[in-house]
Design an enzyme around this catalytic site. Structure first.
Site, short mmCIF file in Angstrom:
data_model
loop_
_atom_site.label_atom_id
_atom_site.label_comp_id
_atom_site.label_asym_id
_atom_site.label_seq_id
_atom_site.Cartn_x
_atom_site.Cartn_y
_atom_site.Cartn_z
N THR A 126 -7.66 -13.88 -1.39
CA THR A 126 -7.06 -13.59 -0.15
C THR A 126 -8.24 -12.74 0.59
O THR A 126 -8.82 -11.95 0.10
CB THR A 126 -5.96 -12.58 -0.35
N VAL B 212 5.94 -17.81 -1.87
CA VAL B 212 5.29 -17.17 -0.67
C VAL B 212 4.78 -15.90 -1.03
O VAL B 212 5.96 -15.02 -1.46
CB VAL B 212 5.84 -17.35 0.60
N ASP C 179 2.54 -11.75 -0.31
CA ASP C 179 2.40 -10.91 0.87
C ASP C 179 1.96 -11.24 2.04
O ASP C 179 2.18 -10.55 3.11
CB ASP C 179 2.18 -9.61 0.50
N GLY D 48 -4.05 -8.16 -3.64
CA GLY D 48 -3.70 -8.06 -5.09
C GLY D 48 -2.30 -8.83 -5.47
O GLY D 48 -2.62 -10.16 -4.98
N GLY E 199 0.69 -10.13 -4.92
CA GLY E 199 1.60 -9.99 -3.68
C GLY E 199 3.09 -9.92 -4.15
O GLY E 199 3.83 -9.25 -3.28
#
Lengths: 140, 179
Positions: free
Chosen positions: A1, A30, A32, A53, A55
């Site tokens: 990410t 899904v 964070d 990290g 999520g």
């Protein structure tokens, strides 16, 4: 990410995230990243924050929102990031994650949770002083 | 000494930082900078955790999540579980600017993206196929399922609900697998 915060010369703040999520996730999962206040948050009256990290854990605590709200009350970015991490750590001591924070005066900081295999978190900063992307890191 | 403007991002993704800075220097807005920076990472497949060809799910498909937020207006655009579209942050911005919604997900988000002019293409790469194939060879480990049958810590699915609820085992951390 990737989580990114950009603060303009007049203090206007934007934040964003992009990710392909967790390896081997259950289809439909899904994390964070697309949740405002979790993956990132921006408020031009205070600053911005972005988290990275695990999520699945981090999104339960809205760490980016918390960090920005703390900065709104005058907390410096490093402390705001540390507080966000520590709130998660109370419930998940072994979680993998980090947060970056920046306020509208251009101050910034980061914090992470130390776990085996993750003791230092690297991020990149670019401002008129660095004149190029500057790698920085914090000890978790 | 603090100075503005400022670009800061997670992980050592310097090209993304530089792309965001360039957008600002070219007269773009802070939103433009965030979009360009994240889009650069999507194109570069930063660390394998951003963009196409990374983190295949249980079926081997790569899906993308992205979000952009305007701190002046508190507008947000986001996509989750986006399929077949590489430029997820671009679609997130389109959600913000072309709808009154905040978050679109799944197949419908992809249809929205196509309607907004984004190209639909396969997000699979040789690398993502290889990661997926290895996972199957490793009996689908690591695995996010719990309290299902057969035991997900040893076997692949399909899974059904297990008879009992048990405490989850501790997960091994891989610092290249992150949201």
């Amino acid at each position: 990410t990737i989580g990114m915060i950009v603060i303009g010369k007049d203090g206007q703040v934007a934040a964003g995230t992009s990710t392909n999520g967790a390896n081997h996730k259950v289809p439909g999962r899904v994390g964070d990243s697309p949740i405002a206040g979790a993956g990132s948050y921006a408020d031009s009256t205070a600053g911005g924050a972005a988290a990275t990290g695990d999520g699945d854990v981090m999104m339960r605590f809205l760490p980016s929102y918390l960090a920005v709200e703390l900065m709104k009350t005058g907390t410096d970015p490093s402390t705001a990031c540390k507080t966000s991490i520590s709130r998660i750590k109370i419930h998940y001591p072994g979680f993998f994650g980090a947060v970056i924070c920046a306020n509208t005066t251009g101050h910034y900081g980061a914090a992470c949770n130390k776990v085996p295999g993750f003791s230092k978190f690297t991020f990149v900063v670019y401002n008129s002083q660095s004149n190029s992307p500057l790698l920085q890191s914090v000890d978790c | 000494q603090a100075t503005l403007p400022l670009v800061i991002n997670t992980w050592p993704f310097e090209h993304a930082t530089a792309a965001a800075w360039s957008a600002l220097q070219a007269g773009g807005s802070v939103l433009d900078a965030v979009e360009k920076g994240c889009a650069r990472c999507e194109a570069d497949q930063c660390d394998g955790s951003v963009g196409f060809g990374g983190s295949p799910d249980e079926r081997g498909e790569t899906t993308l999540d992205a979000m952009i937020m305007n701190g002046n207006t508190m507008e947000v655009g986001a996509v989750g579980d986006l399929r077949r579209i590489k430029n997820a942050i671009g679609v997130a911005r389109a959600v913000m600017e072309r709808t009154d919604h905040t978050l679109l997900v799944g197949e419908s988000a992809s249809v929205f993206a196509e309607n907004m002019g984004f190209t639909a293409e396969d997000l699979t790469t040789n690398k993502s196929i290889s990661i997926f194939t290895q996972w199957l060879k490793d009996n689908c480990q690591p695995n996010y399922r719990k309290n299902v049958s057969p035991d997900p810590s040893q076997y692949c699915g399909p899974y059904k609900p297990g008879a009992t609820l048990r405490q989850r085992r501790k997960r091994q951390i891989d610092i290249h697998a992150h949201d």
